[in-house]
Design a protein around this motif. Structure first.
Motif, PDB file in Angstrom:
ATOM      1  N   GLY A 272       0.793  -1.218   0.000  1.00 45.48           N
ATOM      2  CA  GLY A 272       0.000   0.000   0.000  1.00 45.48           C
ATOM      3  C   GLY A 272       0.823   1.264   0.000  1.00 45.48           C
ATOM      4  O   GLY A 272       0.329   2.322   0.419  1.00 45.48           O
TER       5      GLY A 272
ATOM      6  N   LYS B  38       1.731   6.718   1.386  1.00 46.99           N
ATOM      7  CA  LYS B  38       0.721   5.676   1.526  1.00 46.99           C
ATOM      8  C   LYS B  38      -0.358   5.857   0.468  1.00 46.99           C
ATOM      9  O   LYS B  38      -0.842   6.960   0.227  1.00 46.99           O
ATOM     10  CB  LYS B  38       0.092   5.728   2.912  1.00 46.99           C
ATOM     11  CG  LYS B  38      -0.735   4.487   3.268  1.00 46.99           C
ATOM     12  CD  LYS B  38      -1.233   4.570   4.694  1.00 46.99           C
ATOM     13  CE  LYS B  38      -1.902   3.262   5.100  1.00 46.99           C
ATOM     14  NZ  LYS B  38      -3.025   2.894   4.238  1.00 46.99           N
TER      15      LYS B  38
ATOM     16  N   SER C 169      -4.765  -0.885   0.284  1.00 49.49           N
ATOM     17  CA  SER C 169      -3.683  -1.835   0.533  1.00 49.49           C
ATOM     18  C   SER C 169      -3.939  -3.070  -0.325  1.00 49.49           C
ATOM     19  O   SER C 169      -4.759  -3.915   0.027  1.00 49.49           O
ATOM     20  CB  SER C 169      -3.637  -2.216   2.013  1.00 49.49           C
ATOM     21  OG  SER C 169      -3.364  -1.088   2.809  1.00 49.49           O
TER      22      SER C 169
END
Length: 304
Positions: A91, A103, A107
């Motif tokens: 992720g 990020k 994910s």
């Protein structure tokens, strides 16, 4: 005695280095940067490693804490084929060769980059956030056309199955393949899909197997496989658009997008093929990684 680590061959897999080039480390995923020869990334239980000299030396990259806090390192690893230094590790995304990470909004359990447009990504997703354990219930396949900044699309037919592998046809980027698999049902998961607990039922078989999309992930059709879909694994698409799948019984290939399949010669293989790599200069020259049996080299005849 088996020695953990990453090995290298410089003669087309005729021989391998006597000692591992990444000693003592179990490698779960490997990716090279096609724009920077010699740059290789390796995913291990304790994080991510990088080499810029073809594996002669390695450094461990700094990554976000959530990346190393996982119960198991199942996250996909992918390198942008057109932009040097752009790497996806689960992720997270790096645009500077792993020096820093951002990020993503999801994910993924599987990840594929469009080889013709590297800003287009496909991700197998989970229903829920990752913490110290992995939730394996699928949220379907999502798509990004801006390098992972935003995502769209969900295939709800796969909510009780894991999306374990994705690949894009290098000859036609509208064609995407997805592999689904069982999820690890426990007290934490609600696997209530019709027939899920009975692998022989129509409900279980409906969501399990290999799927193809001809419209960039908008819709999906299940492919007929020559046997139990649970025994097959998506291995990739070669530079000519031919689809490969592996099974405990051998290796199969489709020349027509999965409509029909042909078994390939497997003489000498000690176990089923779990990963496949294609020679960029000769699509009939393959390297097959097996489940505990080692790496094998295969050269196919043109008409096989």
């Amino acid at each position: 005695v088996d020695v953990a680590g990453l090995y290298r061959s410089t003669d087309g897999a005729v021989s391998w280095s006597a000692t591992p080039i990444l000693p003592g480390v179990t490698v779960f995923a490997l990716a090279n940067d096609p724009q920077e020869p010699g740059t290789v990334y390796a995913q291990a239980p304790n994080g991510l490693y990088k080499s810029i000299d073809g594996g002669a030396s390695w450094v461990q990259l700094p990554v976000a804490p959530a990346f190393t806090d996982l119960a198991a390192p199942i996250f996909p690893l992918a390198v942008d084929t057109r932009h040097p230094g752009t790497v996806y590790a689960g992720g997270f995304k790096s645009t500077d060769g792993g020096a820093s990470w951002a990020k993503l909004a999801l994910s993924p359990t599987a990840l594929a980059i469009d080889p013709q447009d590297s800003g287009t990504l496909y991700a197998g997703t989970i229903a829920g956030e990752l913490a110290t354990s992995v939730l394996s219930i699928s949220g379907g396949v999502r798509k990004s056309v801006d390098g992972g900044r935003s995502w769209s699309g969900v295939n709800t037919a796969w909510q009780s199955y894991g999306v374990s592998s994705l690949t894009v046809d290098p000859t036609n980027s509208s064609v995407v393949y997805a592999q689904t698999t069982w999820v690890d049902c426990s007290e934490s998961y609600d696997c209530d899909a019709p027939g899920y607990w009975d692998p022989n039922s129509d409900g279980a078989k409906k969501g399990l197997g290999l799927f193809r999309s001809a419209d960039g992930g908008a819709t999906w059709a299940k492919l007929d496989l020559p046997g139990d879909p649970f025994q097959f694994q998506l291995l990739g698409v070669d530079p000519q658009g031919r689809l490969y799948a592996g099974a405990t019984a051998g290796l199969v290939r489709s020349m027509d997008g999965g409509a029909t399949w042909n078994a390939l010669p497997t003489a000498g293989l000690s176990s089923g093929v779990s990963v496949l790599a294609f020679d960029p200069q000769n699509p009939n020259h393959l390297f097959a990684g097996t489940g505990g049996g080692g790496v094998f080299e295969i050269t196919l005849e043109q008409d096989e």
